[in-house]
Write a protein that holds these residues in place. Structure first.
Motif, PDB file in Angstrom:
ATOM      1  N   CYS A   1       6.793  49.192   3.712  1.00  0.00           N
ATOM      2  CA  CYS A   1       7.215  47.911   3.155  1.00  0.00           C
ATOM      3  C   CYS A   1       7.955  47.092   4.189  1.00  0.00           C
ATOM      4  O   CYS A   1       8.472  47.625   5.185  1.00  0.00           O
TER       5      CYS A   1
ATOM      6  N   TYR B   1      11.427  42.319  -1.148  1.00  0.00           N
ATOM      7  CA  TYR B   1      10.148  42.827  -0.659  1.00  0.00           C
ATOM      8  C   TYR B   1       9.186  41.657  -0.425  1.00  0.00           C
ATOM      9  O   TYR B   1       8.964  40.832  -1.321  1.00  0.00           O
ATOM     10  N   VAL B   2       8.613  41.598   0.781  1.00  0.00           N
ATOM     11  CA  VAL B   2       7.597  40.588   1.076  1.00  0.00           C
ATOM     12  C   VAL B   2       6.245  41.244   1.364  1.00  0.00           C
ATOM     13  O   VAL B   2       5.216  40.571   1.292  1.00  0.00           O
ATOM     14  N   GLU B   3       6.247  42.554   1.691  1.00  0.00           N
ATOM     15  CA  GLU B   3       5.013  43.298   1.893  1.00  0.00           C
ATOM     16  C   GLU B   3       5.237  44.741   1.466  1.00  0.00           C
ATOM     17  O   GLU B   3       6.329  45.296   1.655  1.00  0.00           O
ATOM     18  N   CYS B   4       4.198  45.344   0.931  1.00  0.00           N
ATOM     19  CA  CYS B   4       4.236  46.776   0.633  1.00  0.00           C
ATOM     20  C   CYS B   4       2.816  47.270   0.456  1.00  0.00           C
ATOM     21  O   CYS B   4       1.910  46.473   0.155  1.00  0.00           O
TER      22      CYS B   4
ATOM     23  N   ARG C   1       1.062  45.684  -7.110  1.00  0.00           N
ATOM     24  CA  ARG C   1       1.915  45.247  -6.015  1.00  0.00           C
ATOM     25  C   ARG C   1       2.796  44.077  -6.444  1.00  0.00           C
ATOM     26  O   ARG C   1       3.919  43.916  -5.943  1.00  0.00           O
ATOM     27  N   GLU C   2       2.301  43.271  -7.364  1.00  0.00           N
ATOM     28  CA  GLU C   2       3.065  42.113  -7.821  1.00  0.00           C
ATOM     29  C   GLU C   2       4.375  42.509  -8.501  1.00  0.00           C
ATOM     30  O   GLU C   2       5.289  41.691  -8.625  1.00  0.00           O
TER      31      GLU C   2
ATOM     32  N   ILE D   1       6.584  42.815  -4.968  1.00  0.00           N
ATOM     33  CA  ILE D   1       6.735  41.665  -4.080  1.00  0.00           C
ATOM     34  C   ILE D   1       7.646  40.610  -4.715  1.00  0.00           C
ATOM     35  O   ILE D   1       7.489  40.230  -5.892  1.00  0.00           O
TER      36      ILE D   1
END
Length: 520
Positions: A327, A354-357, A370-371, A374
């Motif tokens: 992440c 969180y901006v990426e995972c 994932r939503e 993020i």
């Protein structure tokens, strides 16, 4: 001194348990003052002891030893200076703390025949707070017993570690516990010039050395790279005359096992190299194999971290498909490094989003999309995890956390152990980004617990063994409240020998299992 009757009764019993026991007696003149500090007593044990008697078994173990020799001189015959500092002095410190009565302390040393595993016991003769005499009894251990002890001990040491720290600890402890000069973990790298080994951890006599690269061609490691276990207990140089590394290090014996990645491909090796013929090589091979899977997994993880730095499309595919959770958190607004530690912890807890995972992290958190991750602040996820405590360690380590082990309860209530590594990106004296890799190590922890259970329980009956019993008695005696009483009961099985003799050992084992089930 030559009369065994002059020894204390407890040491007489130990000396008579086996004719192969090595017996040494040390005198102190003047007697050692036990009111000195523990470290001063250890110094005196090593320097002021004088050997007054040793039996034939001791001579066979150590070679001819002159009367008057100190304990330090005898220890120097069997262990390196590194092992003296790392293992033997703490060993003597435990003897001092135990009041000079210490039994069944596993150790490893080197006799005239090479490595030897033994269990030393110590019995001190104290009068008026002075140590006058110390009796040392060494009992050689059967191969299976010391193999289990080393596996259990090393498993406990490695349990909280990961990555380079684990590989380094692995090679250092192999050197120390097995009495082997060199130990290494290497990554196999295929280049245009040939197939190479690039070491990730390299130890000499328990001390880390600089990593190095060497060609696999014409070396015993070439066979390991092809997936074979390679074992040469002696004459390794003669078998591989073109191996410059063996010649440069004076190697006589070699054991190497392949390290396999998650796709079943050999991507590294775990090897021991010794400058003498290797004793009990098959036992040592079994110990290596016990940790090959763990070393292979960690090596693969390190390779994956290395790949993260490439920054091209292959990195994106790796990010998405990797089994470890990954992440990127954005610190918004960026955190000034001039804040106090307390203020930084609060800032990170409230402002890291969180901006990426990847999919692995979503699954690890007990979520499905994932939503759900993020855009969320880390502490607002519906998981039980000590974000504040982690942030404190992160700030204290200058925004670099490596192999931090913690327990996580996901959104479904499932518990798991995780190990994560986090690195911060600092721009203009402000922390802007946190990149983390999280690995589910629950299976590793269960495996460690299983090994510890095997080391403390009888294989046939599943009941606690002697080691577990001694540990529990020690815990009870050290923690019992004043006036609290405990009882120890002895259960004997009458007529068991007749069952074995008339019905056979298989029936005897069946009886023991049945009895164990009832006791359990």
């Amino acid at each position: 001194m030559t009369d065994k009757d002059a020894l204390p009764a407890s040491s007489q019993a130990g000396a008579s348990t086996s004719g192969s026991s090595a017996l040494l007696v040390f005198e102190f003149s003047p007697p050692l003052n036990t009111m000195l500090s523990a470290d001063a007593q250890v110094d005196a044990l090593l320097a002021d002891s004088r050997l007054s008697y040793c039996n034939a078994a001791a001579s066979a173990l150590l070679g001819e030893v002159a009367l008057g020799t100190t304990l330090a001189d005898i220890a120097a015959r069997s262990i390196s200076a590194t092992m003296m500092a790392a293992e033997y002095r703490p060993h003597l410190r435990r003897l001092v703390d135990a009041g000079y009565q210490l039994e069944d302390q596993g150790n490893v040393g080197k006799s005239r025949g090479g490595q030897v595993f033994y269990t030393p016991s110590y019995f001190g003769e104290l009068r008026d707070a002075r140590l006058h005499r110390l009796i040392v009894i060494y009992q050689a251990e059967p191969p299976g017993l010391h193999q289990d002890k080393i596996v259990a001990r090393l498993s406990r040491t490695l349990a909280p570690l990961g990555g380079d720290a684990l590989l380094q600890s692995l090679v250092v402890n192999f050197s120390l516990l097995l009495g082997i000069r060199y130990a290494l973990v290497g990554q196999i790298v295929r280049r245009r010039s040939g197939t190479w080994v690039s070491t990730r951890a390299f130890s000499e006599r328990g001390r880390l050395r600089d990593n190095a690269d060497y060609l696999l061609q014409d070396t015993p490691g070439e066979q390991v790279g092809e997936g074979e276990i390679c074992l040469y207990a002696a004459q390794a140089q003669e078998r591989f005359p073109n191996d410059r590394l063996l010649a440069a290090l004076g190697i006589q014996s070699y054991i190497g096992v392949p390290l396999v990645d998650s796709d079943g491909q050999v991507h590294g090796l775990l090897a021991l190299l010794h400058d003498e013929p290797m004793q009990e090589p098959h036992v040592i091979r079994n110990i290596l194999l016990s940790f090959a899977a763990r070393a292979g997994t960690e090596l693969e993880w390190l390779k994956s971290l290395q790949a993260r730095k490439i920054g091209d499309e292959r990195q994106r595919m790796f990010f998405e498909k990797h089994s470890s959770g990954m992440c990127v958190l954005e610190v918004d607004p960026p955190m000034p490094l001039s804040l106090s530690a307390r203020q930084q912890v609060r800032w990170l807890t409230e402002s890291s989003r969180y901006v990426e995972c990847n999919a692995a992290l979503v699954s690890m958190l007990g979520l499905t999309r994932r939503e759900e991750v993020i855009g969320r602040v880390a502490r607002d996820l519906n998981v039980n995890f000590d974000f504040s405590g982690v942030s404190q360690g992160y700030v204290a380590s200058s925004y670099q956390v490596s192999d931090y082990v913690a327990e996580l309860v996901d959104t479904s209530g499932a518990r798991r152990w995780i190990s994560f590594t986090s690195s911060g990106v600092v721009e203009g004296e402000r922390l802007t980004t946190i990149i983390s890799v999280i690995t589910d190590i629950s299976e590793r922890m269960r495996y460690t617990q299983q090994l510890e259970h095997q080391a403390s329980h009888d294989e046939l009956t599943g009941l606690p063994n002697r080691s577990h019993f001694v540990q529990r008695v020690t815990e009870v005696t050290e923690t019992a409240a004043a006036g609290e009483q405990w009882a120890v009961c002895l259960l004997d099985l009458d007529g068991f020998k007749e069952i074995n003799d008339t019905l056979g050992h298989e029936m005897g084992d069946h009886l023991l299992k049945g009895l164990a089930a009832r006791l359990g």
